[in-house]
Scaffold this active site. Structure first.
Site, short mmCIF file in Angstrom:
data_model
loop_
_atom_site.label_atom_id
_atom_site.label_comp_id
_atom_site.label_asym_id
_atom_site.label_seq_id
_atom_site.Cartn_x
_atom_site.Cartn_y
_atom_site.Cartn_z
N HIS A 33 0.87 -1.17 0.00
CA HIS A 33 0.00 0.00 0.00
C HIS A 33 0.91 1.22 0.00
O HIS A 33 1.56 1.52 0.99
CB HIS A 33 -0.93 0.02 1.21
CG HIS A 33 -1.92 1.12 1.13
ND1 HIS A 33 -2.50 1.68 2.23
CD2 HIS A 33 -2.43 1.79 0.06
CE1 HIS A 33 -3.33 2.64 1.86
NE2 HIS A 33 -3.30 2.72 0.54
N THR A 84 5.71 0.58 12.22
CA THR A 84 6.93 0.54 13.01
C THR A 84 7.69 -0.75 12.71
O THR A 84 7.11 -1.84 12.78
CB THR A 84 6.61 0.61 14.51
OG1 THR A 84 5.88 1.81 14.76
CG2 THR A 84 7.87 0.59 15.36
#
Length: 178
Positions: A33, A84
């Site tokens: 994405h 993260t």
């Protein structure tokens, strides 16, 4: 459906403002994405590029796209991670196949005439990349991020979706992760 690359050159000969593109390609944990911004030297994208590169934080380390070590694409492209980075295998997918895929997509977009070659030294691109924690297949990470980056660049340069296209989908849109 989409404007042909040659037609893009007739529409946008100079990148004078910031442009935004998005694309989702693939499936499973390797899904790509991509969100990206493209802008001219001296603009807000360049400022964000420099600020991001100068201020990494734990789990979020911006990195330059590279075709291979010491060979950056032109336009200069910064990759930032959406998720993260928590482990070495996830970092290896970002600092490897995703990094190379984004760089190749940028250069192919220049070669195809989507990004203007004559402005390549005066454009900055920031690409936000999604690498899921469970992703493992580096070939899929490369393939999906390459295709998503190329599509997002084309959409940014074409101004897609248009307001009309977004309005037409607003009541029937089906987000795959909603």
């Amino acid at each position: 459906m989409f404007i042909k690359y040659a037609e893009v050159l007739n529409l946008v000969k100079n990148i004078l403002k910031s442009m935004v593109g998005e694309a989702l390609i693939g499936s499973g944990p390797e899904v790509a994405h991509i969100d990206l911004v493209i802008g001219p030297r001296g603009g807000s994208v360049e400022a964000a590029f420099m600020n991001s590169l100068a201020m990494p934080r734990q789990g979020h380390t911006p990195l330059l796209a590279v075709l291979e070590p010491n060979i950056q694409p032109k336009p200069t492209t910064l990759i930032v991670n959406k998720v993260t980075i928590k482990n070495v295998s996830q970092a290896a997918l970002m600092f490897g196949p995703a990094q190379a895929a984004v760089a190749k997509a940028v250069m192919d977009s220049v070669a195809d005439g989507v990004l203007p070659e004559e402005q390549a030294d005066d454009i900055f691109i920031i690409v936000s990349v999604f690498i899921e924690w469970d992703a493992k297949d580096k070939d899929k990470v490369y393939e999906f991020n390459y295709e998503a980056t190329k599509l997002a660049i084309a959409r940014a340069m074409e101004g897609r979706p248009t307001v009309e296209e977004a309005l037409a989908k607003k009541d029937s849109a089906n987000h795959p992760f909603a």
